[in-house]
Every structure is written in C-alpha cells, then in structure tokens.
Design a protein around this motif. Sequence first.
Motif, mmCIF file in Angstrom:
data_model
loop_
_atom_site.group_PDB
_atom_site.id
_atom_site.type_symbol
_atom_site.label_atom_id
_atom_site.label_comp_id
_atom_site.label_asym_id
_atom_site.label_seq_id
_atom_site.Cartn_x
_atom_site.Cartn_y
_atom_site.Cartn_z
ATOM 1 N N ARG A 260 -5.167 8.577 3.419
ATOM 2 C CA ARG A 260 -6.261 9.231 2.696
ATOM 3 C C ARG A 260 -7.372 8.206 2.459
ATOM 4 O O ARG A 260 -8.543 8.500 2.605
ATOM 5 N N ASP A 261 -6.983 6.996 2.068
ATOM 6 C CA ASP A 261 -7.922 5.889 1.874
ATOM 7 C C ASP A 261 -7.751 4.941 3.050
ATOM 8 O O ASP A 261 -7.055 3.932 2.963
ATOM 9 N N ALA B 128 -9.794 2.851 4.400
ATOM 10 C CA ALA B 128 -10.294 1.499 4.145
ATOM 11 C C ALA B 128 -9.283 0.693 3.338
ATOM 12 O O ALA B 128 -9.096 -0.503 3.578
ATOM 13 N N GLY B 129 -8.609 1.327 2.388
ATOM 14 C CA GLY B 129 -7.593 0.633 1.593
ATOM 15 C C GLY B 129 -6.403 0.216 2.441
ATOM 16 O O GLY B 129 -5.892 -0.905 2.306
ATOM 17 N N TYR C 166 0.869 -1.176 0.000
ATOM 18 C CA TYR C 166 0.000 0.000 0.000
ATOM 19 C C TYR C 166 0.905 1.225 0.000
ATOM 20 O O TYR C 166 1.930 1.243 0.678
ATOM 21 N N GLN D 272 -7.949 9.403 7.214
ATOM 22 C CA GLN D 272 -8.766 8.512 8.025
ATOM 23 C C GLN D 272 -7.895 7.653 8.942
ATOM 24 O O GLN D 272 -6.866 7.131 8.507
ATOM 25 N N GLU E 258 0.833 5.785 -0.456
ATOM 26 C CA GLU E 258 0.302 7.111 -0.758
ATOM 27 C C GLU E 258 1.483 8.069 -0.715
ATOM 28 O O GLU E 258 2.281 8.019 0.214
#
Length: 156
Positions: A137-138, A140-141, A14, A120, A16
């Motif tokens: 930012r995501d 849930a991801g 993951y 989040q 960002e």
Amino acid sequence: MTAQGDTRDEPVLYAETGTRPWILLFGPVLAVAGMGLESLAPGGVSVSLWLGVGLLVFLYTLVLLRSRRRFLRVELTPSVLVQGTTRLPMSQVTSLRPPDEEHHGVRVLGDGPVVPRRLQPVVLRLSDGTRAVAWARDGAGLRRALEDLLRTRAAS
C-alpha cells in the motif's frame, strides 16, 4: 530463521496487515442504524430481522477480512519478504530497480498475476538475473525498508 521458516524471532522491518479490523463493525452498526430508523416508522421494530442482517453482513466482512489478511499481507524481515502467501528469501534479492521502471510482464510476487489494485509496485532484481515485482500500500515505505536492508547487508 529456524528450519521451518519461522521468522518470529527476527525484527520486522516493514509490515502491512492487508486490512484494518474496524471493518467488522459495519454489520453491527448497520443493524443498530436499521433498528433506529425503523423505530421511527409505525408498526414497531423488526429486531430479529435486523439482527439477522447485521449477522450476515458481519460474517461476510469476516470472510473478507480474513482473505485480505492472508493474500494482501506484506512483511519484511532481514531474512524474508512475505507477499501474501509467497515467501521470498532476502538472500535472493540483489538490488532494487528504479521506481519508474516498467513492470508489465515481470513476475509478480504473491498470489495473483498482477499487482493488486491500489497497491504500488517495487521492482526487485534477483540473484539469478531476473526481476520480480513486490507490492505494498505504501510502496515508498517498502522501498525505503528494502534499500536500508540491502545497504546494511552490503556494509557487513
């Protein structure tokens, strides 16, 4: 992971970057638009003025971009979770708390005392029994990527 903490050889589960690079176009676009509008007015265009304004806005957004990329970066690999300039070894993460769990008063990963605006929270349970708040930012991801990693680690 090498002795110096280098995770470049590991797959990124993951990521960002903190911000998009297109924000750097704001200064040049502003300068071109200003010159275009000023060309419609009597007296001609102040090219050097607009180039200066465009350059100043470009430099400001460059500083903003670099700081956001440094302090709002999120990266998850099998061995480490990076939040800004903080690196948390994944060996210390034992589970995730429910998404609706209150996170006020819990240590926030990264460089600030609270979860950055518009990001989040994801509450982690650490091996020493404490909790920590990761963020993205995501959210849930990031949560899905962490759950998949923890599930894979538990199966092996």
